[in-house]
Design an enzyme around this catalytic site. Structure first.
Site, PDB file in Angstrom:
ATOM      1  NE  ARG A  61      -2.825   0.482   3.403  1.00 27.84           N
ATOM      2  CZ  ARG A  61      -2.190   1.021   4.460  1.00 27.84           C
ATOM      3  NH1 ARG A  61      -1.726   2.249   4.410  1.00 27.84           N
ATOM      4  NH2 ARG A  61      -2.024   0.318   5.554  1.00 27.84           N
ATOM      5  CE1 TYR A 114     -17.563   7.997 -16.086  1.00 23.93           C
ATOM      6  CE2 TYR A 114     -17.213   8.187 -13.728  1.00 23.93           C
ATOM      7  CZ  TYR A 114     -17.482   7.415 -14.838  1.00 23.93           C
ATOM      8  OH  TYR A 114     -17.678   6.069 -14.701  1.00 23.93           O
ATOM      9  CG  ASP A 186     -11.295  13.150 -15.705  1.00 25.34           C
ATOM     10  OD1 ASP A 186     -10.604  12.543 -16.554  1.00 25.34           O
ATOM     11  OD2 ASP A 186     -12.258  12.634 -15.122  1.00 25.34           O
ATOM     12  CE  LYS A 211     -13.885   4.584 -18.265  1.00 24.05           C
ATOM     13  NZ  LYS A 211     -14.263   5.877 -17.698  1.00 24.05           N
TER      14      LYS A 211
HETATM   15  C1  LIG Z   1     -14.631   6.377 -16.439  1.00 21.34           C
HETATM   16  C2  LIG Z   1     -14.295   7.762 -16.037  1.00 21.34           C
HETATM   17  C3  LIG Z   1     -14.009   8.087 -14.695  1.00 21.34           C
HETATM   18  C4  LIG Z   1     -14.093   7.064 -13.577  1.00 21.34           C
HETATM   19  O1  LIG Z   1     -13.214   6.012 -13.744  1.00 21.34           O
HETATM   20  P1  LIG Z   1     -13.441   4.504 -13.171  1.00 21.34           P
HETATM   21  O2  LIG Z   1     -12.181   3.843 -13.574  1.00 21.34           O
HETATM   22  O3  LIG Z   1     -14.667   3.978 -13.832  1.00 21.34           O
HETATM   23  O4  LIG Z   1     -13.619   4.605 -11.698  1.00 21.34           O
HETATM   24  C5  LIG Z   1     -13.662   9.390 -14.415  1.00 21.34           C
HETATM   25  N1  LIG Z   1     -13.620  10.334 -15.366  1.00 21.34           N
HETATM   26  C6  LIG Z   1     -13.906  10.056 -16.661  1.00 21.34           C
HETATM   27  C7  LIG Z   1     -13.852  11.147 -17.671  1.00 21.34           C
HETATM   28  C8  LIG Z   1     -14.243   8.768 -17.038  1.00 21.34           C
HETATM   29  O5  LIG Z   1     -14.535   8.509 -18.323  1.00 21.34           O
END
Ligand SMILES: *Cc1c(COP(=O)(O)O)cnc(C)c1O
Length: 396
Positions: A61, A114, A186, A211
């Protein structure tokens, strides 16, 4: 470690954080699947806890060689000074909120965030006395107008999900810093291959590596990258204790995926741009939103701050939600599923799926209309994707 300074993006994707294993010569970073690490003696253990250079790993961790390889890779790609791997993208989002915001603080955000990144600010953080204002960040003046004395963080998504609206990062970072606030971006939609917010003035950048970075629709993962050492230490301290850290096997899978990010993104965005032109000219399509289409209201900004338009777009189908449903229910190559950035094409309906948790009037204010269909274009042969959509659109 290779010196990657001044090297190209494809080279960095393949070599950053990927040293040849000194013990065995392994070319792929090994999976150090161990929760704890033995000290050579009591002095070595004490040095490890002090963080001295002669210290070693302690406990997964707190740090693990496989996870740190991935952290070094993403930090290098984003031009940051340190990165923190998280169990999921949402663990990364909440790590930033939790590390930066205190009681009575205020955060200004892009309105079409998101879904869960917005929902959590509306349903959980008010319990801790933290207030949020959501603005249309396409106009930096809206961000400026929302700033208060207690605003500590400006949190942006560009391109935003699912509206593909952009935020002018240079201008908004300048506004936020003038008001004494930090900026977090983000960067999931663009990926570090197409956009580097730290270079445009941001203090923190985060990814859902679920993603594009992992890219194979088989792992959930997140990452936070800090611009400077002070901020890195500040967030890292919270991260280790909050515990949304990563597993070594998960890190290894993402390390495998990230090496082909450039190749995947080039193919997927080439497919996406072609499909955007095709849909824009199609009589059954009412509108198309994609950053590298000339019809995008912020096309000039897209060309300025992004190296490519990415592989996600949204569009409207004649007949609104019913037309969209008919489309999604009858496609064969494109899969009806949420998520994006994978090697395969995925299509979904935000108003009834990813963004259903946002009240309708707020959704509409953010232009997440009922007719909006989001498509994340993959790396299939372009002709097959176009034919799949064309066949179903003809029946609508
Ligand atoms: C999918 C996504 C998230 C969250 O990610 P997870 O891996 O599903 O927890 C945050 N921001 C954006 C733009 C996303 O597409």
């Amino acid at each position: 470690m290779h010196d990657l300074h001044g090297k190209g993006r494809l080279t960095k994707l393949i070599h950053a954080g990927n040293p040849i294993d000194p013990a065995t010569g392994a070319v792929s970073v090994p999976i150090y699947q161990s929760s704890t690490f033995a000290f050579k003696n009591a002095d070595h253990g004490a040095a490890s806890f002090r963080g001295d250079p002669e210290g070693g790993y302690i406990y997964t961790r707190l740090g693990n060689p496989t996870i740190m390889a991935l952290e070094e890779s993403v930090a290098t790609l984003e031009g940051g000074c340190g990165a923190m791997a998280c169990a999921t993208g949402m663990a990364a989002v909440n790590l930033v909120y939790y590390a930066i915001l205190s009681q009575n603080d205020h955060i200004v955000c892009t309105e079409s965030l998101y879904g869960p990144s917005r929902t959590v600010l509306e349903t959980e953080y008010p319990r801790f006395g933290i207030a949020a204002t959501f603005v249309d960040s396409t106009d930096p003046a809206h961000v400026e107008a929302a700033m208060r004395a207690e605003t500590k963080l400006v949190y942006l998504e560009t391109p935003a999900n699912p509206t593909l609206k952009l935020a002018d990062l240079r201008t908004i970072c300048e506004i936020a810093h003038r008001h004494g606030a930090l900026v977090c971006v983000d960067n999931t939609f663009a990926s570090p291959y197409l956009q580097n917010p730290l270079e445009l003035g941001a203090d923190l950048v985060l990814h859902s590596m679920t993603k594009f970075i992992n890219g194979h629709t088989d792992v959930v993962a997140g990452m936070v990258v800090a611009k400077d050492e002070d901020l890195y230490r500040r967030v890292l301290k919270v991260h280790k204790n909050l515990g949304g850290t990563m597993d070594p096997h998960q890190a290894w899978l993402v390390l495998r995926g990230i090496k082909s990010l450039g190749l995947r993104m080039e193919k997927a965005q080439e497919n996406c741009l072609k499909l955007a032109h095709f849909l824009e000219a199609h009589p059954k399509i009412t509108w198309v939103r994609y950053p590298f289409l000339e019809s995008h209201p912020q096309h000039d900004l897209a060309r300025e701050q992004m190296r490519g338009g990415g592989a996600v777009m949204s569009f409207g189908v004649v007949g609104g939600l019913d037309g969209g449903k008919k489309l999604m229910d009858n496609l064969e190559i494109c899969t009806l599923a949420v998520s994006l950035g994978g090697i395969e094409t995925l299509i979904e309906h935000p108003a009834s799926m990813t963004h259903a948790g946002i009240p309708q009037h707020e959704r509409e204010a953010a232009e997440i209309t009922d007719d909006l269909v989001r498509i994340a274009v993959g790396c299939e042969d372009y002709a097959d994707i176009e034919a799949d959509l064309a066949r179903v659109l003809d029946t609508i």
